[in-house]
Design a protein around this motif. Structure first.
Motif, PDB file in Angstrom:
ATOM      1  N   LEU A 137      -5.498   2.765   5.380  1.00  0.00           N
ATOM      2  CA  LEU A 137      -5.995   1.771   4.417  1.00  0.00           C
ATOM      3  C   LEU A 137      -5.314   0.418   4.647  1.00  0.00           C
ATOM      4  CD1 LEU A 137      -7.522   0.779   1.905  1.00  0.00           C
ATOM      5  CD2 LEU A 137      -5.717   1.793   0.485  1.00  0.00           C
ATOM      6  N   VAL A 186     -15.649   8.079   3.421  1.00  0.00           N
ATOM      7  CA  VAL A 186     -14.192   7.917   3.529  1.00  0.00           C
ATOM      8  C   VAL A 186     -13.517   9.258   3.229  1.00  0.00           C
ATOM      9  CG1 VAL A 186     -12.166   6.679   2.632  1.00  0.00           C
ATOM     10  CG2 VAL A 186     -14.349   5.478   2.868  1.00  0.00           C
ATOM     11  N   LYS A 233      -3.143   6.265   3.377  1.00  0.00           N
ATOM     12  CA  LYS A 233      -2.545   4.967   3.033  1.00  0.00           C
ATOM     13  C   LYS A 233      -2.249   4.119   4.276  1.00  0.00           C
ATOM     14  CE  LYS A 233      -0.168   5.289  -1.369  1.00  0.00           C
ATOM     15  NZ  LYS A 233       1.200   5.244  -1.915  1.00  0.00           N
ATOM     16  N   TYR A 276     -11.021   0.810   0.446  1.00  0.00           N
ATOM     17  CA  TYR A 276     -11.258   1.188   1.842  1.00  0.00           C
ATOM     18  C   TYR A 276     -12.751   1.091   2.159  1.00  0.00           C
ATOM     19  CZ  TYR A 276     -10.660   3.828   6.203  1.00  0.00           C
ATOM     20  OH  TYR A 276     -10.629   4.209   7.526  1.00  0.00           O
ATOM     21  N   ILE A 329       0.848  -1.207   0.000  1.00  0.00           N
ATOM     22  CA  ILE A 329       0.000   0.000   0.000  1.00  0.00           C
ATOM     23  C   ILE A 329       0.881   1.255   0.000  1.00  0.00           C
ATOM     24  CG2 ILE A 329      -1.689   1.347   1.367  1.00  0.00           C
ATOM     25  CD1 ILE A 329      -2.911  -1.042  -0.169  1.00  0.00           C
ATOM     26  N   LEU A 377      -8.274   3.267  -4.479  1.00  0.00           N
ATOM     27  CA  LEU A 377      -7.907   3.005  -3.074  1.00  0.00           C
ATOM     28  C   LEU A 377      -9.080   3.326  -2.140  1.00  0.00           C
ATOM     29  CD1 LEU A 377      -4.219   4.371  -2.976  1.00  0.00           C
ATOM     30  CD2 LEU A 377      -4.976   2.012  -3.262  1.00  0.00           C
ATOM     31  N   ILE A 378      -9.802   4.397  -2.459  1.00  0.00           N
ATOM     32  CA  ILE A 378     -10.970   4.742  -1.630  1.00  0.00           C
ATOM     33  C   ILE A 378     -12.047   3.662  -1.768  1.00  0.00           C
ATOM     34  CG2 ILE A 378     -12.857   6.415  -1.284  1.00  0.00           C
ATOM     35  CD1 ILE A 378     -10.888   8.646  -2.020  1.00  0.00           C
TER      36      ILE A 378
END
Ligand code: AMP
Ligand code: TRP
Length: 327
Positions: free
Chosen positions: A274, A258, A271, A247, A220, A243-244
């Protein structure tokens, strides 16, 4: 009557969180409402060369992943595709109403056969979508929860079911793909323009379901981000958006929630969090896998096969009668 769902995963290679979020997580949610059948598709796996001992091990592994993820064998039927020979038989019959150009245009075939040379691709690889159609229509499936890359195959299953019904009379339910916008296409961590894939060249492309905490943190940390510094969910920030999405799907929050959570914070803060969200999901999941014995899992799969076999037999017999076989 409850609607029927069917899906499956090939025992070929390490599964990653894209597989989990795109497919399995939805199965776990849907099993409450739907009559659910999940399969380990070993006959699909052998369309590319497999080492027999590895195939056996991975078949059991995939079954363990289903169970550890929360697929409940009391509510659903889980089985191994090759244990129900009707899949292959129906696949053969559907072959005879499939047109060669319909298979030639399949992007998965084009991708997979381009990787080696087309000359070494097997006829099974070419025919793969027809066997998949057989898997689906054999059980009067209404919904097929999968990732985006499988939608084209489900389109073919629809075409074949309609064609058969038209030629021989109402026999098959016309299936539909079930996907979710946020999870249908989880992208590579090293390249947000391509889907996360187990055949990616770099292991920094994916988080494998068996990655340990340190590996997750490392991957990550290295994941590409977009220009800028704010944690925002926007089309023009595809790396961050991906990435969101990861998550939000693992933490059961909306992407907007988020975004709010990280308002005013840096990419690095996001990050770090996450990675922890992923680890928090993976650790208990991996523990459960470790606790499942091969024997127990095989007994569950045998039980699943027992439950679905009568359905498969009945449908195949109907098909055989309709096409003029003597049964
Ligand atoms: P496969 O690894 O191709 O056998 O895929 C198993 C399941 O995971 C299928 O339903 C795929 O559509 C889904 N899947 C694979 N890769 C991804 C991805 N990057 N994002 C979302 N779903 C995926
Ligand atoms: N082709 C699917 C994949 O690679 C696996 C699969 C085989 C499948 N038969 C299926 C998925 C039937 C859904 C329904 O992911």
């Amino acid at each position: 009557m409850k609607k029927r769902i069917f899906s499956g995963i090939q025992p070929s290679g390490n599964l990653h969180i894209g597989n989990y979020l795109g497919a399995i997580q939805n199965w776990v949610k849907l099993q409450k409402e739907y009559d659910s059948i999940f399969c380990v598709v070993d006959m699909h796996a052998i369309t590319v060369p497999q080492e027999p001992e590895t195939l056996r091990r991975r078949t059991i592994e995939i079954a363990k992943i289903y169970l550890a993820a929360g697929i409940d064998p009391k509510k659903c039927s889980i089985f191994i595709q090759s244990h129900i020979c009707e899949h292959a038989e129906l696949g053969w019959i559907l072959n005879t109403i499939t047109k060669i150009p319909e298979l030639e245009k399949m992007t998965q075939f084009k991708d997979k056969s381009a990787k080696d040379s087309r000359e070494s691709a097997s006829a099974g690889l070419f025919d793969y979508p027809v066997l998949m159609a057989a898997d689906i229509v054999l059980y009067d499936t209404q919904l097929v929860p999968v990732g985006k890359d499988q939608k084209q195959h489900i389109e073919l299953a629809r075409t074949l079911a309609q064609r058969f019904n038209h030629k021989f009379g109402e026999t098959f339910v016309i299936p539909e793909a079930y996907t979710k916008k946020e999870s249908e296409n989880i992208m590579g961590l090293d390249d947000p323009t391509k889907k996360m894939s187990k055949s990616a060249k770099s292991e920094y492309n994916y988080i494998a379901l068996n990655d340990d905490a340190e590996t997750v943190r490392k991957k990550i940390k290295k994941a590409v981000t977009d220009s800028g510094s704010e944690v925002v969910y926007q089309e023009d920030k595809p790396a961050l958006k991906n990435l969101i999405n990861i998550y939000s799907l693992l933490a059961d929050k909306t992407p907007k929630e988020v975004e709010k959570l990280f308002a005013g914070k840096k990419y690095s803060d996001f990050k770090t969090e996450l990675a922890e969200v992923i680890i928090k999901f993976l650790a208990p999941f991996q523990k459960k896998i470790g606790e499942l014995s091969d024997e127990k899992v095989l007994a569950i799969m045998e039980d699943g096969a027992k439950k679905v076999r009568p359905l498969a037999k009945k449908k195949l017999e109907e098909v055989k009668k309709k096409i003029g076989f003597i049964v």
